[in-house]
Write an enzyme that holds these catalytic residues in place. Structure first.
Site, short mmCIF file in Angstrom:
data_model
loop_
_atom_site.label_atom_id
_atom_site.label_comp_id
_atom_site.label_asym_id
_atom_site.label_seq_id
_atom_site.Cartn_x
_atom_site.Cartn_y
_atom_site.Cartn_z
N SER A 299 0.79 -1.21 0.00
CA SER A 299 0.00 0.00 0.00
C SER A 299 0.84 1.28 0.00
O SER A 299 1.44 1.61 -1.01
CB SER A 299 -0.97 -0.04 1.18
OG SER A 299 -2.06 0.81 0.95
N ASP A 310 9.43 4.96 -10.92
CA ASP A 310 8.99 5.52 -12.19
C ASP A 310 9.81 6.74 -12.59
O ASP A 310 10.05 6.99 -13.78
CB ASP A 310 7.51 5.90 -12.12
CG ASP A 310 6.60 4.69 -12.34
OD1 ASP A 310 7.13 3.57 -12.47
OD2 ASP A 310 5.37 4.88 -12.37
N LYS A 324 -1.24 -4.18 -3.04
CA LYS A 324 -2.49 -3.55 -2.63
C LYS A 324 -2.56 -2.16 -3.24
O LYS A 324 -1.87 -1.25 -2.81
CB LYS A 324 -2.61 -3.46 -1.11
CG LYS A 324 -3.90 -2.78 -0.68
CD LYS A 324 -4.02 -2.68 0.82
CE LYS A 324 -5.29 -1.91 1.19
NZ LYS A 324 -5.22 -0.50 0.86
#
Length: 499
Positions: A299, A310, A324
């Site tokens: 999470s 990224d 999650k």
């Protein structure tokens, strides 16, 4: 009965209960399109009254209503649930740093209680509970067929009392028992250690204290090393971090990014979608970063990992994360109770959803499982501490090396000692030692993360990742009040209750 249910749907819990005899006039006043809804509510009322009248034992109306509400929520997904007064109070305590229990985050999988992660320095972690373990029995009582809340209730008890849990673990041939003493769980949200010239930042959870503790610990470690010039990089250890508050994940991501999207959330209604962008300022001042993750990283941990990965701000090392990718909002329904409802999915800057997929590390490094000592291993252990390796320096009469000054020789000895220390660390924590080796290699090459990112820009953010009309919000100031359960509805990124 229907009057009570309508009030409940609107967020108000009435104290009395009306029978289904009043349903007819209410339904007659509604349009035909609402008739199926009221027929279902009437069905609920009939079943409710039948249970109250004919069940073998008397059951309180409040117990039945709360069970029905919880069943409705838990049928949606594993993370939506009704929070009773005690559960709501426990949740508020957990996000503030201390609570009583074993120290594990748990979820449910195919009727079994699955350990998402043990919390650092808690009875469960000290007893050897590992992420991915399944708990099948508590004090000899099977958990099969119980809801997660019922299983959790069995694990709760007075501080200082013992509990025996039965563990199923992948790779083990049979279940085994662990006896754990319940204790008050005090979370140390951020801890630092210095390995040679590398600063290791261990974040165990994302609660109200995480960002302030991270900044405090990071600055203290930099000062201990004599300034940023003496730091060769940072390890951000998010292993077995089950998540926590969404705003804290945004703060931590923003701490190491100068610009660009951090995360976006997409709800059922496009107008509810949001996107958060980084503000200028990098606490690491461009130094290389390695992020450590494993199957217990969930999470909020995945939000931070995905943002740094990224943007190519960090190298991700370890094992695939939990996966999650949803956000829960805690919504009070009375002064003492609330519901935790999944309201959005979140996406990394490149538009990835990690729901049920997890984040794959750039470099997969599996942590060797600890092997219990056995008589067979004792027989194979060395029977002498004497070294039988040979080198030129150990030969009698070998020539001395006088090409180095004393200062240079001490520098070489210090470098050799650092390499040996990292080698010893592999026995303690192989993944961490691997991460430190990466940073040492990058430092030796004078690696500049900024140049690498400029030469190979990160994946473009998916068009409309925040959905049309979604606002682009800068990362909130860490001093702002988190929008949590105290002032309405709070966004969470947490997988399961902590026990």
């Amino acid at each position: 009965m229907n009057k009570y249910l309508m009030a409940g749907i609107g967020g108000l819990m009435a104290g009395t209960l009306l029978t289904t005899h009043f349903a007819g006039p209410l339904i007659a006043q509604e349009s035909s399109r609402n008739e199926p809804l009221y027929e279902q509510l009437d069905l609920f009322g009939n079943v409710f009254e039948r249970i109250r009248a004919d069940y073998v034992e008397e059951v309180e109306a409040r117990t039945l209503i709360e069970a029905a509400i919880n069943g409705m929520l838990t049928s949606l997904d594993p993370h939506s649930a009704f929070l009773s007064a005690s559960d709501y109070a426990d949740m508020q305590t957990q996000t503030r740093g201390s609570f009583g229990g074993l120290g594990i985050e748990v979820g449910q999988e195919e009727g079994l209680v699955r350990v998402i992660s043990p919390i650092d320095d808690t009875p469960a972690a000290q007893a050897g509970v590992m992420a991915g373990d399944f708990i099948t029995h508590v004090d000899g009582e099977s958990l099969m067929g119980l809801s997660l809340d019922q299983a959790v209730a069995l694990m709760r008890g007075p501080v200082g009392s013992d509990i025996t849990i039965t563990i199923l673990r992948e790779g083990e041939t049979e279940p085994f028992d662990l006896t754990i003493t319940r204790d008050t769980i005090r979370l140390t949200v951020v801890r630092t250690r210095i390995e040679n010239d590398t600063i290791v930042l261990r974040i165990s959870t994302f609660n109200d204290e995480t960002m302030s503790a991270l900044e405090r610990e990071l600055n203290a470690a930099i000062e201990e090393l004599g300034g940023m010039d003496n730091v060769n990089g940072f390890v951000l250890d998010l292993r077995n971090n089950p998540g926590g508050l969404l705003d804290q994940a945004i703060y931590v991501s923003d701490a190491f990014l100068d610009q660009g999207e951090i995360v976006s959330t997409r709800g059922r209604v496009s107008d509810d979608s949001e996107r958060w962008n980084a503000r200028p300022g990098d606490l690491a001042e461009g130094k290389p970063i390695v992020v450590l993750i494993n199957g217990g990283s969930a999470s909020a941990s995945e939000i931070v990992t995905g943002a740094l990965q990224d943007h190519r701000r960090a190298i991700v090392v370890g094992e695939k994360s939990f996966g999650k990718g949803s956000v829960q909002t805690v919504m009070p329904v009375t002064s003492e109770t609330a519901i935790r409802l999944t309201t959005a999915r979140y996406y990394t800057p490149s538009g990835r959803s990690i729901q049920a997929l997890g984040i794959n590390p750039d470099i997969i490094v599996t942590q060797p499982r600890p092997r219990p000592a056995s008589a067979e291993e004792d027989e194979e252990s060395p029977r002498t501490q004497s070294s039988f390796s040979r080198s030129e320096a150990e030969l009698r009469g070998a020539l001395n090396n006088d090409a180095y000054s004393e200062d240079q020789r001490r520098q070489l000895e210090q470098e050799a000692a650092e390499v040996e220390a990292t080698a010893r660390l592999r026995e303690e924590d192989y993944q961490l030692a691997y991460a430190i080796d990466i940073l040492k290699g990058l430092a030796a090459m004078n690696y500049d993360p900024a140049q690498a990112r400029a030469g190979e820009p990160p994946a473009e953010t998916e068009e409309g990742s925040g959905q049309p009309g979604a606002p682009d919000a800068p990362a909130p100031e860490s001093g702002d009040d988190a929008e949590d359960a105290d002032n309405g509805a709070g966004a969470e990124a947490t997988p399961a209750p902590a026990q």
